[in-house]
Design a protein around this motif. Sequence first.
Motif: not given
Length: 241
Positions: A24-43
Motif C-alpha cells: 500500500v505505501p507504494f501502490d496505494g489502496w488499489t487492487w494492484r496492491s491486493v493482487a500483489r499481496g494475494t500472491k505474497d500470501a501464497g494464494y
Amino acid sequence: MNASFAVEAELRRSRILAATLIHVPFDGWTWRSVARGTKDAGYAEAESHLAFPEGIREVVTAYSAELNRRMEAALAVRAAELAALKTRERIACAVRARLESASGERESVRRMVAFLALPENVGLGPKLLWSAVDAIWRVVGDRSTDFNFYSKRGLLAGVVGATTLYWLADKSEDCADTWAFLNRRIEEVILIGGLPRRIGAWIDSKAEALFRRSDRPWTVRWPGRRATGTGSHTPSGSDRS
C-alpha cells in the motif's frame, strides 16, 4: 463443515490483508496492491476476489476493523489498570492504542485517509469513523442506549479524526505531541458535552425562582385605580369602559 469453511475464509482474508499492507505505501489502496499481496500470501489471484468480493472498499473496511481489533486486544491485557482510570483517561488510552497499533503502517493510514477523501468514497469515511468511535466507547465500558449513545460518539468522532491527522504529521519523539494534543481535545469535548447539562440546570433554577415569586401577592394597576391581589384581578364594569 460450514464452520470450518468460515474459519478458512477469515484466515485467508487476514493473510491477504496483512500481505497487502506491504504494498500500500507504494501502490496505494488499489487492487494492484491486493493482487500483489494475494500472491505474497501464497494464494491464486482469483482468491482475492473470493476474500473481498466487494472490491477495494471492502479491503479498506477490513483494515479499519483490524485496527479496532488490535486496540481491543491491547486494552484487554490492561483491563485491571483501565478499571481504575477515569472515563476520559480510558478514552485517551483507547485512541492512543488504536493509533499505536498502526505505528509501523503510518503510510498505509495516510493513504487510507486520502482514499476516503475521494468523492466516490464520501460515504465510507464517516461509516468507518463511526465504527471506530463505537468500538472505543464500548471497550471503555460505555453501555448507554439513550441519546447519550449518539452524542458521545458524535463528539468523539471529531477527536479521533483530528488526532489521526495530527499523528500522521507528528515528528516528535514517541509521538508525545500527538498524545498531548489528544488530551487537550478530550478535555474540550468534556466541556462541550457538559454544556447541555449546565444550561438545563440554569433554566431549572430560573424557572424555580419564577414560580416562587408567583406565589407572592402582587399588584395590578388599572387606569385610574389601584388593586392588590394574590394572582388575579377581574376589572369592574367601570374598569372595562
